[in-house]
Design an enzyme around this catalytic site. Structure first.
Site, PDB file in Angstrom:
ATOM      1  N   LYS A 191       0.856  -1.187   0.000  1.00  0.00           N
ATOM      2  CA  LYS A 191       0.000   0.000   0.000  1.00  0.00           C
ATOM      3  C   LYS A 191       0.887   1.230   0.000  1.00  0.00           C
ATOM      4  CE  LYS A 191      -4.520   0.886   0.332  1.00  0.00           C
ATOM      5  NZ  LYS A 191      -5.656   0.050  -0.065  1.00  0.00           N
TER       6      LYS A 191
HETATM    7  P1  NAD Z   1     -13.076   7.714  -2.530  1.00  0.00           P
HETATM    8  O1  NAD Z   1     -12.053   8.746  -2.282  1.00  0.00           O
HETATM    9  O2  NAD Z   1     -13.593   7.527  -3.903  1.00  0.00           O
HETATM   10  O3  NAD Z   1     -14.335   7.979  -1.555  1.00  0.00           O
HETATM   11  C1  NAD Z   1     -14.197   8.126  -0.172  1.00  0.00           C
HETATM   12  C2  NAD Z   1     -15.557   8.453   0.416  1.00  0.00           C
HETATM   13  O4  NAD Z   1     -15.431   8.517   1.846  1.00  0.00           O
HETATM   14  C3  NAD Z   1     -16.095   9.808  -0.038  1.00  0.00           C
HETATM   15  O5  NAD Z   1     -17.490   9.711  -0.248  1.00  0.00           O
HETATM   16  C4  NAD Z   1     -15.817  10.696   1.175  1.00  0.00           C
HETATM   17  O6  NAD Z   1     -16.709  11.782   1.293  1.00  0.00           O
HETATM   18  C5  NAD Z   1     -16.034   9.704   2.302  1.00  0.00           C
HETATM   19  N1  NAD Z   1     -15.421  10.167   3.547  1.00  0.00           N
HETATM   20  C6  NAD Z   1     -14.163  10.639   3.718  1.00  0.00           C
HETATM   21  N2  NAD Z   1     -13.988  11.004   4.996  1.00  0.00           N
HETATM   22  C7  NAD Z   1     -15.152  10.754   5.638  1.00  0.00           C
HETATM   23  C8  NAD Z   1     -15.587  10.927   6.967  1.00  0.00           C
HETATM   24  N3  NAD Z   1     -14.781  11.424   7.899  1.00  0.00           N
HETATM   25  N4  NAD Z   1     -16.858  10.554   7.279  1.00  0.00           N
HETATM   26  C9  NAD Z   1     -17.687  10.047   6.349  1.00  0.00           C
HETATM   27  N5  NAD Z   1     -17.318   9.864   5.062  1.00  0.00           N
HETATM   28  C10 NAD Z   1     -16.072  10.205   4.721  1.00  0.00           C
HETATM   29  O7  NAD Z   1     -12.454   6.353  -1.939  1.00  0.00           O
HETATM   30  P2  NAD Z   1     -12.849   4.854  -2.324  1.00  0.00           P
HETATM   31  O8  NAD Z   1     -11.900   4.391  -3.367  1.00  0.00           O
HETATM   32  O9  NAD Z   1     -14.313   4.727  -2.544  1.00  0.00           O
HETATM   33  O10 NAD Z   1     -12.421   4.098  -0.987  1.00  0.00           O
HETATM   34  C11 NAD Z   1     -13.300   4.022   0.142  1.00  0.00           C
HETATM   35  C12 NAD Z   1     -12.842   2.871   1.032  1.00  0.00           C
HETATM   36  O11 NAD Z   1     -12.831   1.666   0.274  1.00  0.00           O
HETATM   37  C13 NAD Z   1     -11.423   3.010   1.586  1.00  0.00           C
HETATM   38  O12 NAD Z   1     -11.387   2.389   2.868  1.00  0.00           O
HETATM   39  C14 NAD Z   1     -10.586   2.190   0.633  1.00  0.00           C
HETATM   40  O13 NAD Z   1      -9.389   1.731   1.206  1.00  0.00           O
HETATM   41  C15 NAD Z   1     -11.543   1.059   0.349  1.00  0.00           C
HETATM   42  N6  NAD Z   1     -11.281   0.306  -0.889  1.00  0.00           N
HETATM   43  C16 NAD Z   1     -11.243   0.938  -2.100  1.00  0.00           C
HETATM   44  C17 NAD Z   1     -11.027   0.194  -3.249  1.00  0.00           C
HETATM   45  C18 NAD Z   1     -11.056   0.796  -4.626  1.00  0.00           C
HETATM   46  O14 NAD Z   1     -11.021   0.037  -5.604  1.00  0.00           O
HETATM   47  N7  NAD Z   1     -11.156   2.106  -4.783  1.00  0.00           N
HETATM   48  C19 NAD Z   1     -10.793  -1.195  -3.162  1.00  0.00           C
HETATM   49  C20 NAD Z   1     -10.859  -1.795  -1.914  1.00  0.00           C
HETATM   50  C21 NAD Z   1     -11.107  -1.038  -0.787  1.00  0.00           C
END
Ligand code: NAD
Length: 426
Positions: free
Chosen positions: A116
């Site tokens: 990561k």
């Molecule tokens: P992103 O940046 O597209 O979205 C993040 C979301 O979280 C946004 O809607 C934001 O407003 C919200 N957020 C941020 N801080 C917040 C808070 N304090 N309270 C409430 N909401 C909050 O990110 P993403 O890619 O959708 O990733 C989200 C989660 O999924 C992370 O934990 C990431 O590690 C995990 N994840 C992502 C992927 C991927 O393919 N993108 C794969 C596996 C896991």
């Protein structure tokens, strides 16, 4: 400890994500049999690179940012894991996220280790040109670790296909040839895969639906509560909606909204694109944080950041199934509370593995320079995840443990078997 000494970076005293990960490993240790001899390898990241990322801002000032890349374990293959741009990124968080990638890749049996990376920056404060400069400099700095057969980054919080394109271009310029397989989650035009953008959210749906089937909870008409409406939350919402479920509440960094009649995910996506967050969405009412967590629903999907379901709110959650779109959203104490209350938790290492599964498929396509249709890709994703879910459910039943501990049993056994067979060098 004398005040001038820093604590060890692998300290057991860590709270936060790395502490959560270590206690998950403690829980799996009794189930590892003879392989427990090797368990310490899971408690130590293999490699950590901390880099200084200086860029010139548009106003001529020089700004410096902290960058990280952690390879937690590479026993089963090259490192694999996302890159996060966020103002709270810190080493223990990146270590935990890398470790969960090791577990996730092994749980669904894709031939990767875990890695990561991230930059401690709020990208909302940067212009597009500054964002490009910070991405390129960071990529160049971690260039000694990454590569298609060494460590393959992908999008995570606040990173996307455009950032992957800049990373691919920077790495390619440095090695002197187009290297498409160095990152996944790229645009289609440079070797990206159909289905990758929605893969994580789709996987949340596939695994949650499998859990629901075992509990006889119908998807049609089910109420969905989502925290996070980014890449993962948005795709999960659309997939649930397409299968007849009703999204009744969404929270993000701007606030929480709810509507008993249901929120149209596509209308909300357009609102978020224009307004920067869910707040003010005309089709719903604003609600407070406390009310959000205690909404009655069939599925609660945390899809934002770590440590959101804690001792403070776990006893108030009224969902049948918690499907972890985010990495590490539930603390170990909260996990126990949810378990004692009979809620089913589909753990992150399974629920959000759809992203890395399609990243794997993208990487394979890049090596072969041969690309599949979206239907073929979704079929592979659904098959790999469903098989993983069913075998992990079987292990959970066999040992009388939660799906999380079962996923860790399956994954850690695979990683440690590989470690034991390879042996120690020298
Ligand atoms: P992103 O940046 O597209 O979205 C993040 C979301 O979280 C946004 O809607 C934001 O407003 C919200 N957020 C941020 N801080 C917040 C808070 N304090 N309270 C409430 N909401 C909050 O990110 P993403 O890619 O959708 O990733 C989200 C989660 O999924 C992370 O934990 C990431 O590690 C995990 N994840 C992502 C992927 C991927 O393919 N993108 C794969 C596996 C896991």
């Amino acid at each position: 400890m004398p005040a001038h000494l820093l604590p060890s970076y692998v300290s057991r005293e860590q709270v936060g994500p790395w502490g959560t990960y270590l206690s998950q490993i403690d829980r799996v240790e009794p189930f590892l049999g003879k392989l427990a001899r090797w368990v310490e390898t899971l408690k130590r990241p293999k490699r950590i690179l901390i880099v200084d990322v200086p860029i010139e801002l548009d106003n001529g000032r020089i700004a410096h940012f902290e960058g990280y890349r952690v390879q937690h374990n590479t026993s089963r293959g090259p490192g694999k894991g996302g890159v996060r741009f966020h103002q709270d990124v810190a080493l223990p968080e990146v270590m935990a996220l890398a470790a969960w990638m090791t577990v996730k890749n092994a749980a669904v049996n894709v031939p990767y280790g875990g890695a990561k990376g991230g930059i401690r920056v709020d990208p909302a404060t940067l212009s597009l040109k500054e964002l490009e400069r910070i991405t390129r400099r960071y990529t160049s700095e971690i260039g000694i670790l990454i590569g298609p057969d060494k460590d393959i980054p992908a999008p995570d919080v606040n990173t996307n296909a455009q950032i992957m394109a800049w990373m691919m271009d920077t790495y390619s310029q440095n090695v002197g040839h187009a290297s498409t397989g160095v990152v996944t989650g790229k645009p289609i035009a440079i070797g990206g895969s159909l289905g990758r953008t929605d893969a994580t959210g789709r996987g949340v749906f596939v695994t949650a639906a499998r859990a629901a089937r075992n509990l006889s909870v119908p998807i049609e008409g089910a109420r969905i509560v989502l925290q996070g409406f980014g890449n993962v939350g948005n795709a999960a919402a659309r997939t649930f909606h397409a299968h007849g479920a009703r999204v009744i509440a969404v929270a993000d960094h701007t606030g929480a909204i709810a509507s008993g009649a249901g929120i149209d995910p596509e209308a909300l996506r357009l609102h978020v694109a224009a307004a920067g967050g869910v707040r003010g969405f005309p089709g719903a009412q604003a609600i407070g944080d406390a009310d959000f967590w205690q909404l009655e629903c069939e599925f609660l999907v945390p899809a934002a950041l770590e440590g959101q379901i804690t001792e403070a709110n776990a006893s108030r959650i009224r969902a049948k199934i918690v499907a972890e779109g985010a990495n590490g959203p539930t603390t170990p104490q909260a996990d126990d509370i949810l378990g004692e209350r009979g809620l089913t938790v589909v753990p992150d290492v399974l629920a959000n593995a759809g992203g890395v599964i399609v990243s794997y498929v993208e990487w394979v396509q890049d090596f072969a320079s041969y690309f599949w249709s979206e239907t073929e890709i979704n079929a592979k994703l659904d098959r790999i995840l469903t098989e993983a879910f069913d075998s992990i459910s079987g292990v959970a039943r066999q040992h009388g443990v939660t799906l999380r501990t079962a996923a860790f049993i399956v994954a850690c056994t695979r990683v440690l078997e590989a470690r034991a067979i390879r042996g120690l060098y020298p």
